[in-house]
Scaffold this motif. Structure first.
Motif: not given
Length: 163
Positions: A14-25
Motif C-alpha cells: 500500500e502507498a503508506g508502505d513506501r518508506q518502510a519497504a524502502g528501508e528494509v531493502i
C-alpha cells in the motif's frame, strides 16, 4: 492479497508502505556491503505504482507484529516467452531462517503460474549467499544477461503450465 505464514503476514503493498519497504531493502543491501540506489536500481521500490502495478506486476510486503520486515515483487519483462522478473525479495535478519524466504518464493511462483506466465528471471549478487542457495535449490538455472550493475548472477526457471 493476504497470506499468513507462521507469525508473518504477507500482503499487497500500500502507498503508506513506501518508506518502510524502502528501508528494509536499504538495510539488507547495507548488511551485505551493497549500495542502496534510490535513483538507479532501487528506484522501482520507491515508485511501485508505475514500476510494478501499472506494468501488470505485484509488490508485496511482509509484516511481523505490525512492522514491515520483508518485500517481494515481480513484473512482466520482454526477456523471454511470457516472462516475469522477481525483484526486491528481501528479508530482515529477524525474518530469516524460518522457511519464510522459500515460502515467499513458492507463493510468487504459484501466483505467476496462475497468470499463465511461463518463465521467471531473477538477478542477484554472489554476496547474497542465502538467496543464491535458495534459487539454486528451487530449480533456477544460471543464465546470462545481467542488467543491474550490482548483480553478477542471473537465473531463469521455466514453470510447468497450470491448467
Amino acid at each position: 492479497m493476504r497470506i499468513q505464514y507462521q507469525d508473518f503476514l504477507i500482503r499487497t503493498w500500500e502507498a503508506g508502505d513506501r518508506q518502510a519497504a524502502g528501508e528494509v531493502i536499504r538495510s539488507v543491501l547495507a548488511e551485505y556491503g551493497l549500495d542502496w540506489e534510490p535513483t538507479g536500481a532501487d528506484q522501482d521500490a520507491l515508485e511501485v505504482e508505475t514500476a510494478y502495478l501499472q506494468r501488470g506486476g505485484e509488490f508485496w510486503v511482509v509484516e511481523w507484529q505490525g512492522q514491515i520486515v520483508g518485500t517481494a515483487a515481480y513484473y512482466p519483462v520482454s526477456r523471454g516467452e511470457a516472462a516475469v522478473e522477481i525483484r526486491k525479495m528481501y528479508l530482515l535478519p529477524l525474518a530469516r531462517g524460518q522457511g519464510l524466504g522459500r515460502f515467499l518464493l513458492q507463493t510468487l511462483e504459484g501466483t505467476i503460474a496462475a497468470r499463465h506466465l511461463q518463465q521467471i528471471w531473477i538477478e542477484t549478487a554472489t554476496v547474497l549467499r542465502e538467496a543464491v542457495q535458495l534459487y539454486e535449490s528451487s530449480g533456477y538455472q544460471p543464465a546470462t544477461g545481467v542488467e543491474v550493475a550490482r548483480c553478477d548472477r542471473v537465473y531463469v526457471k521455466t514453470l510447468k503450465s497450470v491448467d
